[in-house]
Design a protein around this motif. Structure first.
Motif, short mmCIF file in Angstrom:
data_model
loop_
_atom_site.label_atom_id
_atom_site.label_comp_id
_atom_site.label_asym_id
_atom_site.label_seq_id
_atom_site.Cartn_x
_atom_site.Cartn_y
_atom_site.Cartn_z
N TRP A 1 -4.56 -4.43 1.36
CA TRP A 1 -5.07 -3.10 1.06
C TRP A 1 -5.51 -2.23 2.52
O TRP A 1 -5.04 -1.32 2.62
CB TRP A 1 -6.09 -3.07 0.12
N ARG A 2 -6.19 -3.08 3.38
CA ARG A 2 -6.34 -2.47 4.61
C ARG A 2 -5.20 -2.10 5.39
O ARG A 2 -5.22 -0.94 6.30
CB ARG A 2 -7.36 -3.47 5.42
N SER A 3 -4.22 -2.72 5.44
CA SER A 3 -3.04 -2.57 6.11
C SER A 3 -2.33 -1.39 5.51
O SER A 3 -1.65 -0.65 6.21
CB SER A 3 -1.92 -3.81 6.12
N GLN A 4 -2.29 -1.21 4.09
CA GLN A 4 -1.67 -0.06 3.79
C GLN A 4 -2.40 1.19 3.89
O GLN A 4 -1.95 2.03 4.16
CB GLN A 4 -1.61 -0.27 1.99
N THR A 5 -3.72 1.20 3.98
CA THR A 5 -4.63 2.43 4.44
C THR A 5 -4.47 2.58 5.77
O THR A 5 -4.27 3.84 5.92
CB THR A 5 -6.08 2.15 4.04
N ALA A 6 -4.33 1.45 6.36
CA ALA A 6 -4.19 1.81 8.01
C ALA A 6 -2.80 2.59 8.24
O ALA A 6 -2.59 3.37 9.23
CB ALA A 6 -4.27 0.54 8.93
N ASP A 7 -1.46 1.98 7.34
CA ASP A 7 -0.17 2.59 7.80
C ASP A 7 -0.32 3.98 7.17
O ASP A 7 0.19 5.02 7.84
CB ASP A 7 0.79 1.82 6.91
N SER A 8 -1.11 4.38 6.23
CA SER A 8 -0.95 5.81 5.44
C SER A 8 -1.62 6.62 6.47
O SER A 8 -1.34 7.83 6.63
CB SER A 8 -1.45 5.64 4.09
N GLY A 9 -2.79 6.18 6.97
CA GLY A 9 -3.56 7.10 7.93
C GLY A 9 -2.76 7.23 9.10
O GLY A 9 -3.02 8.39 9.70
N ALA A 10 -1.94 6.07 9.80
CA ALA A 10 -1.13 6.26 10.71
C ALA A 10 0.06 7.36 10.54
O ALA A 10 0.30 8.45 11.51
CB ALA A 10 -0.87 5.23 11.25
N THR A 11 0.50 7.51 9.60
CA THR A 11 1.50 8.26 8.80
C THR A 11 1.07 9.74 8.76
O THR A 11 1.55 10.74 9.36
CB THR A 11 2.06 7.92 7.48
#
Length: 153
Positions: free
Chosen positions: A138-148
């Motif tokens: 979940w944290r990696s998905q939120t970090a990826d969406s934040g970077a995008t």
């Protein structure tokens, strides 16, 4: 953290873990029923175990920076590491507390409990691993969406 660690770093960490596990087993804190009795205000032995650990830790935190400039095995300086107090800390603490209260066991004591023959604790350990994996995903998905979202701006 230092790039180069002392050759005894990992063996001493493992030795410390064994001592910690032995202490949990010896103090009966690896038995979920003992912890649950504490949480129900029927047995206050855990208070003494935690108080003893807090005293030793407090002395170490106060004395070590005055005795040495850096940690003996890593060479890192002794300093406070401040971390932000955010909603993830509150949510994680709440999940940990609910899990501890329902099962009577925390991760360290779960391994010690396995070591003293409590095989049914494997269910709790499996749940901890699944929860850690879900949280990491979940944290990696939120970090990826934040970077995008940042790149799109």
């Amino acid at each position: 953290m230092s790039e180069r660690r002392h050759p005894l770093f990992v063996p001493l960490i493992l030795f410390g873990g064994v001592i910690f596990g032995f202490g949990l087993g010896f103090s009966q804190m690896a038995r979920p029923e003992v912890v649950l009795n504490f949480l129900q205000f029927e047995d206050f032995g855990l208070v003494f175990v935690m108080f003893g650990a807090a005293i030793v830790t407090g002395i170490a935190f106060a004395a070590m920076p005055r005795i040495r400039d850096g940690a003996p095995l890593t060479g890192d300086r002794y300093e406070r590491r401040l971390k932000p107090f955010d909603r993830n800390v509150v949510i994680g603490g709440a999940i940990f507390g609910v899990g501890w209260g329902l099962s009577g066991i925390c991760p360290g004591a779960a391994y010690a409990s396995l070591g003293v023959g409590n095989v049914t604790i494997l269910w709790a350990l499996a749940g901890m691993f699944v929860g850690a994996y879900i949280q990491g995903y979940w944290r990696s998905q939120t970090a990826d969406s934040g970077a995008t979202a940042t790149r799109a701006d």
